[in-house]
Scaffold this active site. Structure first.
Site, short mmCIF file in Angstrom:
data_model
loop_
_atom_site.label_atom_id
_atom_site.label_comp_id
_atom_site.label_asym_id
_atom_site.label_seq_id
_atom_site.Cartn_x
_atom_site.Cartn_y
_atom_site.Cartn_z
N SER A 232 -55.30 140.52 61.57
CA SER A 232 -54.04 139.65 61.44
C SER A 232 -52.30 140.77 61.97
O SER A 232 -53.02 140.84 63.77
CB SER A 232 -53.37 139.57 59.35
N ASP B 288 -57.21 133.83 59.61
CA ASP B 288 -56.79 135.42 59.39
C ASP B 288 -57.58 136.19 58.55
O ASP B 288 -58.27 136.14 57.79
CB ASP B 288 -55.80 135.37 58.68
#
Length: 585
Positions: free
Chosen positions: A341, A455
């Protein structure tokens, strides 16, 4: 099997920590029980899960310890070098082998069976009990069934005669000498020597670098003597096939580590790594522009590197910019980096060797000035279109491939098609960063070759386990998810009225749809993070409660908070030559 000469065996045993405390009588009897045998390169000594029926002393050569990953593929976990033992713990405590052991090159071993060991215990109980205690203590310290080390002998192989193999080898020897005695052997020094000469050299020297400076039997001998193969090529040249004796394919290398060394006279050439890796698949690579890069290669090869793992956590990830600055000021050289991320995005700047000021300026422009989540849309797939984030990532990182980064790097994404975590070590950098930060519901997923990626923090917010498998050595990890709880002052079971949300926000908490989606996308990964945090040699958990998950305007404060926190934990350089000047804002 034949017995080994007793005097030679006694000398070998006395040099080993495991047997050094034994008295002469116990050493003599132990030597009589040991049996010699040869294990050709590529052959298996035992397999993971086999019963532990003997311990072994490696007289010459090297063997590798292999453990199966989650997909059942054997991964090299460590190297057992000449003069070390293997298998003693499993035999003494009667547990199955915890790794498969295979010869990386032609090796000679001494074997002590369980029956012979128990007979020695009856004859010399105190001495053998002390030896058993030492073995178990080593297991509790290293979690290994034997002595696992980094490679100690290296063959430097050239793609063609135009590669400066001597220049690289001499610089590598200089760097390795900082970690122990190191010798460089070329054809002039080692040509015509017997195997006993090489075995004696390796026994008394911590590292040996064999320089394959001739395309003949000497190069083949260098390969036979090496635990690790370094394949040198001039990056600017057109990639071609490697000489057969260079063991460019994994099968001929007999599972030994192989590293492609790309040499440059200037800056890294975009696309060079991918072109060369196409000719040498399943191999690690390094970009070498100067002695500074060779020093990093030496650390990576010997397990003396410092890796950095950065976690996800929205705007709170900006604390990692300040932490990186503090690590650098403390004299810690980062050798490889990975993350999920926002951690993957910050880590990309580290892998690009951006200065502290460049990192501060570049990320402020991308995340504060440009409002990356400002392109709202009808929420059929996500709350935002994601085009602005993609454009900013392309502007910031260009078209470069991950393999073009100066430092080894990886980022993680969650593959919703397979339900597994994907680790990206090649491919377009901007694309996989876009996937790694695709917060479900906030940003649309990345759809690529029929698969759907979101993600990486959904599955693994702190991928220290990935780094641990890729690179042995010290590891610093920054976990901003550990202090990432979502709190509220509201007592409701339905959507609160607007005035309650305003009141909640005024009390320092926030309950918005973005915050809920970000936190819910990370919470599952946090459940498994405790084990991953334990893998870090240095775990940094900056306090981030006062920074919102999407509080981009807190950028300056977040960077400084990470910097000040890291200074308190690790300290920093405070001498006149390295004054801590504030970053320009």
């Amino acid at each position: 099997m034949d017995s080994v000469d007793s005097n030679q065996t006694r000398d070998i045993l006395k040099s080993l920590p495991l047997f050094r405390h034994l008295d002469d009588a116990a050493l003599a009897e132990l030597g009589d029980e040991l049996q010699w045998f040869a294990l050709p390169g590529g052959a298996s000594l035992f397999e993971q899960g086999d019963p532990s029926d003997a311990l072994y002393v490696l007289k010459s050569g090297s063997v590798g310890a292999f453990r199966n990953d989650q997909n059942g593929n054997a991964q090299l976990a460590g190297v057992v070098a000449a003069g070390e033992t293997v298998g003693e713990v499993g035999m003494m405590i009667d547990m199955p082998r915890n790794a498969s052991i295979r010869a990386l090159r032609d090796s000679e071993l001494l074997r002590l069976s369980r029956d012979d060991f128990e007979r020695l215990v009856n004859h010399h109980p105190k001495a053998m009990l002390a030896m058993a205690r030492l073995a178990v203590r080593r297991m509790s310290t290293h979690d290994d069934d034997g002595a696992m080390t980094a490679p100690r002998t290296f063959a430097v192989l050239r793609h063609n005669s135009g590669v400066n193999v001597h220049g690289f080898a001499e610089e590598l020897v200089r760097m390795l000498s900082a970690f122990g005695a190191c010798a460089m052997i070329d054809k002039k020094e080692g040509g015509g020597r017997l195997s006993s000469w090489f075995n004696e050299l390796e026994a008394k020297t911590r590292f040996v670098v064999y320089v394959a400076d001739a395309d003949d039997d000497w190069q083949a001998l260098c390969v036979r003597q090496a635990d690790c193969l370094l394949l040198l090529a001039n990056a600017a040249e057109t990639p071609g096939e490697w000489p057969p004796s260079a063991c460019a394919d994994a099968s001929s290398a007999l599972s030994r580590p192989r590293h492609l060394i790309l040499l440059y006279t200037g800056d890294i050439i975009d696309g060079a790594a991918r072109r060369w890796l196409a000719k040498t698949p399943l191999i690690r690579h390094h970009h070498v522009r100067s002695a500074h890069d060779i020093r990093r290669v030496a650390r990576l090869l010997t397990g003396r590197s410092l890796s950095l793992v950065l976690s996800g956590g929205g705007a709170r990830g900006f604390t990692q910019i300040g932490i990186v600055r503090a690590l650098r000021e403390a004299g810690m050289e980062i050798d490889c980096v990975g993350g999920s991320s926002i951690g993957a995005i910050i880590g990309a700047g580290v892998a690009l060797e951006w200065s502290d000021q460049e990192m501060f300026d570049n990320y402020k422009k991308s995340f504060v000035t440009s409002r990356p989540l400002g392109d709202y849309t009808l929420p059929l797939v996500a709350l935002t279109r994601g085009k602005r984030v993609a454009r900013l990532l392309r502007e910031q990182f260009g078209a470069r491939d991950i393999t073009d980064l100066p430092l080894p790097y990886f980022c993680c994404s969650s593959n919703l098609t397979s339900g597994q975590l994907d680790t990206h070590r090649d491919g377009p950098l901007w694309l996989w960063l876009r996937a790694s930060c695709a917060i479900p519901g906030v940003l649309p997923p990345v759809c690529h070759h029929g698969e759907v990626y979101v993600d990486g923090a959904v599955i693994n917010n702190l991928p220290t386990d990935i780094m641990n498998a890729l690179q042995p050595g010290a590891m610093a990890a920054v976990d901003i998810g550990a202090d990432d709880a979502l709190r509220t002052c509201i007592e409701e079971y339905a959507t609160p009225p607007w005035w309650k949300l305003v009141f909640d926000f005024s009390r320092g908490t926030r309950l918005g749809i973005f915050d809920i989606l970000i936190r819910s996308g990370m919470v599952n990964a946090e459940l498994a993070s405790s084990d991953r945090r334990q893998l870090a040699s240095l775990l940094l958990e900056p306090p981030v409660r006062d920074i919102g998950l999407l509080d981009w305007k807190a950028y300056d404060r977040a960077v400084d908070a990470g910097y000040q926190y890291a200074l308190r934990v690790i300290g920093g350089r405070r001498d006149g030559l390295h004054e801590q000047t504030p970053l320009r804002v």
